[in-house]
Write an enzyme that holds these catalytic residues in place. Structure first.
Site, short mmCIF file in Angstrom:
data_model
loop_
_atom_site.label_atom_id
_atom_site.label_comp_id
_atom_site.label_asym_id
_atom_site.label_seq_id
_atom_site.Cartn_x
_atom_site.Cartn_y
_atom_site.Cartn_z
CE1 TYR A 144 0.72 -1.22 4.37
CE2 TYR A 144 0.59 1.16 4.49
CZ TYR A 144 0.97 -0.05 5.04
OH TYR A 144 1.60 -0.09 6.26
CG HIS A 170 4.98 4.29 13.24
ND1 HIS A 170 3.62 4.13 13.12
CD2 HIS A 170 5.52 3.82 12.09
CE1 HIS A 170 3.35 3.59 11.94
NE2 HIS A 170 4.48 3.40 11.29
CB SER A 172 -0.90 5.13 12.12
OG SER A 172 0.32 4.56 11.74
#
Lengths: 283, 283, 283, 283, 283
Positions: A166, A193, A244
């Protein structure tokens, strides 16, 4: 250039993803020996690219109707990538592949911590920013990073069965804007993250490539795993991570099963020998 | 017209970008001498356009499946541009090119500092705004700018190997709206923006064209460089600049390799002579 | 991994939705006995998939022009799903089906209450988080959930006449962002949401599948009912529930009539025998 | 109906824009005399429509690959417009035109100042709102406006060389919403907006048509000028006007060169006689 | 189910809109007697559907290139609708129609005032909410509403010349969210909204259908009038109504001219007999 507000990146492989629909109808209408010859030519070309030290290639059987076959190409530089693209386009197999989409990017390591350290060290040395000495010192420190990361930078395509791709952006919203955060804020968010990502160590191999200036999103993400549920659990968990949750924008997801180049003829034949097709289909 | 809230622009080349898919299947099915003749006709036409002082043309081999061939056309005015478009459409090669997208724009220099200075100077002279004298004085000062910038305005297409194109807008969001900023705010933001651009001097050649009233975005940006990573680093760094971070909206990116018109036949042949195609493909 | 901020899921069937346009013109041009043979081959394949304990399949006649035939595939894992996809692609019927869209997902139960309880229980036991003992205890408690939910997890496709499918996301807006809510807030919202769903018990059978990492939305929702107005009333009522009103984003809706595999030949013939077509249509 | 919160409009010509790709490949494959006959039939039809007092028509050569030919049709009412559409569809030329997009609208004058005055006058006369007398008085005052504006309402298509079309909306954002402004605020914004437009008097002819209820945007804007840079400068300047800066949303822009109906055969031939095509192209 | 926060609806006709492009090239290539036979078969089928008391059908000639022919189908339930769809697909005419889009919905009356009254009445009677008695009483009161509205619910397609269709949603923005309003707020907004609609009484016939769970928008709106300007004035005026100004989101608009089923052959022939086509077009 060496802007202290911007993290440096280390860049390696030039990468091209190409997603194709396979034209089964026209393929099945070919004589069996012609199909065999076309498949063999493609297999030989793919094998060479997959074994060559200046290239790599992975074929993926895509799930669903977004496409049938995805090719992940690695090459050393855009010249080699363009040449590879043309070489595959020149295969007889290409007549049976309709391109659906592609992605152009360059494998990168985003250096948040290291960039901050390099800038700190150069400040300690009291070098005049952007002076020749300063640039040379910067070059040396960056080159040291690249050496240390050489295995990750120039690693070959992970040979794991399940595959997910993606593209993504960092959000530039009117109130929530990644690019308006300070370096320190971004560095802290990327550190957290990374912590989640690392908790999946061994379960998934991740390849990040940058596409700013090359394609319509800022990064491409390739995931390789032995169990497809790993993708679901990892990406779902990451959605709750602040980097995110607040700042990521995701493009379309493609998922499938990587196969070895040896299996290409079998992949092509799998849908070409229906029992009823002995009489050619009326068109 | 000469609104003190609006920066003046200097305008030069009319520009048309056209992105094509190349129909390799039908091309390869042509006899070799016919292919040679078609390629030669196109090459002769392109060469004339690339050498003519009232036109320019650059062919680009595009990476990925957005298209195969991009043509960048320059012409002096819309008449010449329309005529060029038709002339290329009339080439036999055109039968093998399927248009994917295009972009219509006019090369521009956006005069933030100079416009402010012209308005200031006319205020000093105490000319009545919008009076004939005022307009004449404005004309003269603007013409002086155009003379000074003539080389940049009427420069030819940079002959560097790597190429990147994207269209962009200034954001008109509900809270963050470029067009609601004061002239001074915009001028300051553009000045900072230019500083980053200039730090890449020598590494990249940038061509800005305006398309308000002509196409779906407000500007087109062409970048030319000797190393494609320059695009990645420059555009990534610019994302953190306030003018871009807060106000830029980016359209699709196209990247590829510029080649010389002489190489057109080789470009077309590269994918047309697969070993297996001696027998024409069954359709 | 076992992040206390993230609800666990139980995962079962791999699911593929494929929506096709049916090429009536080419189908009707086939000889009747050929049509019968092609339909029979497809029916036999579908029947096997619908009866097999490792697969399931439902054909749906779609209303409107988004497509004509939707196939819902269940398989145990991505390998089996990919194999099924290829097997159906290899049917002679496939020549008359043009794929319009697809959806890849995995049936899931989202454990908001149970995840919170597992974490609470492990805290009571004072196990060190992420220690081997802790992971083993987590495994056991999760496995107990899976056993209890086995019938729902591995249930077969509900055989009800009316069908509705839509993908959805939880919103990640700049102010209204599901992924920025606390676990407790999400748990409370999901509990209220479930209350409305349960008030339709008996009227509708719902299948939720997760697609994070697999497809372009986060979840797919299949609804099966005996009266299509149930879909309209349920989904309209849910729009006012806070979890949906504030946080749901809906993708395209597909609705239609499920039929049994036995009826496939009749479905295919229904539009293939126009009175006027005794003379083949001039093309 | 005659809502004091809503400006009245005067409506005149029904307008259809149709954008076509021209199929040069199939056109060039026709025999020259057949091409001449087809072109002549179309030219005769277009000439009649362009000269008729109940119709008007302008052909535009479009720049770029959005399309090749744009037809602007005027007719008195939807019946006449539908009939015209069909009549052009029935031309043999239509076989070589592939429709890309269209726009349906009605030429309008938006009466901000006049509507306010009519309402004020009727209040002075102390007529009961929405009574028959009130409606009759309204009719009379509106008819007087229409008479005064008759030349602008029923003007013919401006015969200037350069052409630009775009559709637009007034923004209905969550914070910035044109339709939530008071009448007085909108009236003031439109007045300022008009001032900029009028400063281009003579340089550009603007035709505004309303499409609420007819097509996907609220208004269509046609601009006609002798110099295409006028479009660029005018629209850029308008972006800074508050009515546009805050409230305008722009659709796709189409630009090109208007030609006279007499030139239609030349336009069609321009791309049909390549030197190399004496042998018909292999397909 | 019978949620006091949610207005009840009365539901009647199942509705399918189908928009087609008409393939004039292939139609004109048919022999005239074949065209006549195909047109007659379609006309007979349409006439039956338009006269049958369990169905209704309206053909619309669409303006612009979104499509050529729109069919509005009414049927009693999804079974009948699906059967109708198949029956029309089986017409020989279907070979010359390419579907462009469709819309699936159910005619509805949204009961804001009546739902509030039913809940109020049941509270007065002190029935336990959701008890069998309560449900029975609810059923009876709702049935009474349905009886009173029977003519509107089961009315046939209005036979007025001009036609407009658009789908719409109520906005679910981050700050402006219809579904987060209280029942009373929504009821008040819908009442004002209805007042404007009623001021156009006699000038326009409106059909609202609900598509939650069936198609991509929440409602479809069909408007029928004797003057197309009515659409423009009504919808423009409604944009300023608070329910629309703040909360409405509009999909694509389709407009055209309804014709009677008797005119179908004439509609099909109108574009099929160009003077120049006596020789079949070279393809």
């Amino acid at each position: 250039m060496r802007n202290p507000d911007v993290n440096e990146t280390l860049d390696s492989w030039s990468i091209l993803h190409r997603l194709y629909a396979f034209d089964r109808r026209r393929w099945a209408a070919l004589a069996a020996d012609r199909r065999a010859a076309v498949a063999q030519e493609a297999q030989a070309c793919f094998a060479q690219l997959a074994e060559d030290q200046d290239h790599d290639l992975a074929p993926v059987q895509v799930l669903g109707t977004k496409g049938d076959l995805l090719l992940v190409h690695y090459a050393r530089g855009f010249e080699a990538l363009a040449e590879t693209e043309m070489r595959v386009d020149a295969l007889a197999l290409n007549d049976y592949l309709t391109p659906r989409s592609s992605y152009v990017s360059v494998l990168e390591l985003g250096l948040y911590d290291a960039s901050a350290k390099i800038h700190a060290r150069l400040r300690e040395r009291e070098l005049t920013p952007y002076s020749p000495d300063w640039h040379q010192a910067f070059d040396e420190l960056l080159a040291r990073q690249a050496e240390g990361a050489s295995a990750r930078l120039w690693g070959r395509i992970p040979r794991r069965r399940y595959y997910c791709f993606y593209p993504m952006n960092k959000r530039r919203g009117e109130q929530v804007n990644w690019y308006a955060l300070s370096y320190d804020e971004r560095q802290a968010l990327m550190r957290d993250h990374g912590t989640i990502g690392r908790s999946y160590h061994g379960h998934v191999t991740q390849v990040i490539s940058g596409s700013t200036g090359f394609d319509d999103w800022e990064w491409g993400v390739d995931l390789y795993a032995d169990d497809p549920l790993t993708f679901k659990h990892l990406i779902y968990e990451l959605r709750f991570d602040r980097a995110s949750a607040l700042y990521a924008e995701f493009g379309p997801f493609t998922t499938g099963l990587q196969f070895s180049v040896d299996e290409l003829p079998a992949f092509l034949e799998a849908s070409a020998v229906p029992r009823l097709r002995s009489q050619p289909a009326a068109v």
